[in-house]
Design a protein around this motif. Structure first.
Motif, PDB file in Angstrom:
ATOM      1  N   ALA A 161      28.354  60.257 -57.630  1.00  0.00           N
ATOM      2  CA  ALA A 161      28.993  61.353 -58.364  1.00  0.00           C
ATOM      3  C   ALA A 161      27.954  62.233 -59.050  1.00  0.00           C
ATOM      4  N   GLU A 218      26.350  64.459 -56.509  1.00  0.00           N
ATOM      5  CA  GLU A 218      27.209  65.592 -56.147  1.00  0.00           C
ATOM      6  C   GLU A 218      27.209  66.650 -57.247  1.00  0.00           C
ATOM      7  N   ARG A 240      26.280  70.599 -56.830  1.00  0.00           N
ATOM      8  CA  ARG A 240      27.295  71.632 -57.071  1.00  0.00           C
ATOM      9  C   ARG A 240      27.056  72.413 -58.365  1.00  0.00           C
ATOM     10  N   LEU A 254      41.389  56.045 -60.170  1.00  0.00           N
ATOM     11  CA  LEU A 254      40.392  56.316 -59.126  1.00  0.00           C
ATOM     12  C   LEU A 254      40.460  55.321 -57.978  1.00  0.00           C
ATOM     13  N   ALA A 293      36.290  65.189 -60.884  1.00  0.00           N
ATOM     14  CA  ALA A 293      36.389  65.460 -59.450  1.00  0.00           C
ATOM     15  C   ALA A 293      35.271  64.754 -58.683  1.00  0.00           C
ATOM     16  N   ALA A 294      34.070  64.756 -59.232  1.00  0.00           N
ATOM     17  CA  ALA A 294      32.955  64.085 -58.569  1.00  0.00           C
ATOM     18  C   ALA A 294      33.167  62.572 -58.538  1.00  0.00           C
ATOM     19  N   ARG A 315      36.077  61.116 -58.534  1.00  0.00           N
ATOM     20  CA  ARG A 315      37.174  60.873 -57.594  1.00  0.00           C
ATOM     21  C   ARG A 315      36.665  60.908 -56.156  1.00  0.00           C
ATOM     22  N   THR A 316      35.761  61.833 -55.848  1.00  0.00           N
ATOM     23  CA  THR A 316      35.193  61.908 -54.497  1.00  0.00           C
ATOM     24  C   THR A 316      34.430  60.637 -54.166  1.00  0.00           C
ATOM     25  N   ALA A 317      33.612  60.171 -55.106  1.00  0.00           N
ATOM     26  CA  ALA A 317      32.834  58.947 -54.872  1.00  0.00           C
ATOM     27  C   ALA A 317      33.758  57.745 -54.720  1.00  0.00           C
ATOM     28  N   ARG A 356      36.835  57.819 -53.649  1.00  0.00           N
ATOM     29  CA  ARG A 356      37.573  57.945 -52.386  1.00  0.00           C
ATOM     30  C   ARG A 356      36.771  57.334 -51.245  1.00  0.00           C
ATOM     31  N   GLU A 357      35.464  57.535 -51.254  1.00  0.00           N
ATOM     32  CA  GLU A 357      34.626  56.927 -50.218  1.00  0.00           C
ATOM     33  C   GLU A 357      34.667  55.415 -50.325  1.00  0.00           C
ATOM     34  N   ARG A 415      37.230  53.753 -51.567  1.00  0.00           N
ATOM     35  CA  ARG A 415      38.585  53.339 -51.203  1.00  0.00           C
ATOM     36  C   ARG A 415      38.738  53.172 -49.698  1.00  0.00           C
TER      37      ARG A 415
END
Length: 309
Positions: free
Chosen positions: A110, A113, A117, A165, A288-289, A291-293, A295-296, A298
């Motif tokens: 995260a 990222e 960004r 998350l 958001a960062a 959550r993205t990490a 998700r990977e 998950r």
């Protein structure tokens, strides 16, 4: 007119229990905090704090003022978020509190990222397993990456917004070659020497709760909250460990992991921020960062959702 900073000091002293502890949390000297609280007392014309052994406690007037202070500070937070939303850009600094077991698989990706960004955003990351949500309500941190085990009720403080998350299972960890990768019935661990966290921790409580549900008392000669130590003991063949999936590097040599099939021990990882009606772009970018990490992660962890609290 009341000074918002002094109200925040009153809230911090009350939460920390002493002027010295509050000063340390605020990055000030104890003398500076005492001076500001004395000025607040002069503003209102009545004592707000009284000695209580080695700590301090609110007087009745202090309690009344603190109730109003909570609403005032929440309104200030709301105003800051509203202005930030109008500005529409991510700010310059944010503080994230995260669990040690989430650093490698969630926090580090995260932060990478966020650096790509939002290169102008400076993230201070506090790696701690102590009272993260309280620090959030006190304004000491802006985002928390925390956990809740499935057997515990939801104890989210008022004024905190939580975004789930990942449902993260504990895995059975043994030395490579000592067991296969088939799912393990929890009662099988009754004959194992275990390395587990202390019962005073959320994870330790969750493990003991699961053992009780499975109908046995485990042999736990190794008590440590240090996951690296648990994995070392498992790798050496001295103990079986129960470790959250996200805390295990898949490339770690010398260990074997297996899921629990009958009494799964799950923790829910979440991102928490102070609740505001208007979204703050800076904290939203951090969530958001995360959550993205997550998700990977998950995609690798297929587990049933937590039962209702």
């Amino acid at each position: 007119m009341l000074d918002v900073r002094r109200l925040h000091m009153l809230k911090t002293v009350t939460a920390r229990g002493s002027i010295a502890a509050a000063a340390q949390a605020l990055g000030l000297s104890a003398g500076a905090v005492s001076q500001q609280l004395s000025a607040l007392r002069r503003d209102v014309g009545v004592d707000l704090l009284r000695p209580d052994g080695r700590t301090v406690a609110l007087t009745e007037a202090g309690r009344v003022l603190l109730e109003h202070a909570d609403r005032i500070l929440a309104a200030v937070q709301e105003a800051e978020s509203a202005v930030a939303s109008v500005r529409g850009t991510v700010g310059a600094a944010v503080t994230l509190a995260a669990l040690p077991s989430t650093v490698a698989r969630i926090v580090a990706p995260a932060l990478h990222e966020l650096g790509v960004r939002h290169p102008r955003l400076t993230v201070t990351c506090l790696v701690t397993d102590q009272a993260q949500l309280r620090e959030l309500t006190l304004g000491a941190v802006d985002v928390v990456l925390g956990q809740r085990y499935h057997h515990l009720p939801d104890a989210t403080p008022r004024g905190v917004a939580v975004s789930p998350l990942l449902d993260d299972p504990l895995l059975v960890v043994t030395a490579a070659g000592q067991a296969d990768e088939r799912p393990v019935a929890l009662r099988e661990l009754a004959t194992h020497s275990l390395a587990v966290p202390p019962a005073t921790t959320d994870c330790g409580q969750a493990i003991l709760h699961a053992f009780h549900q499975a109908g046995f008392t485990a042999t736990t000669p190794y008590i440590t909250a240090d996951i690296a130590a648990q994995l070392t003991l498992a790798r050496a063949g001295l103990a079986t460990a129960l470790v959250p999936r996200t805390a295990i590097d898949p490339a770690t040599p010398g260990i074997r992991t297996a899921p629990i099939e009958d009494h799964p021990i799950l923790r829910r990882l979440f991102a928490a921020t102070r609740h505001t009606e208007t979204t703050n772009p800076t904290t939203a970018a951090v969530v958001a960062a995360l959550r993205t990490a997550a998700r990977e992660g998950r995609a690798e962890v297929r587990t049933p959702p937590l039962p209702p609290a």
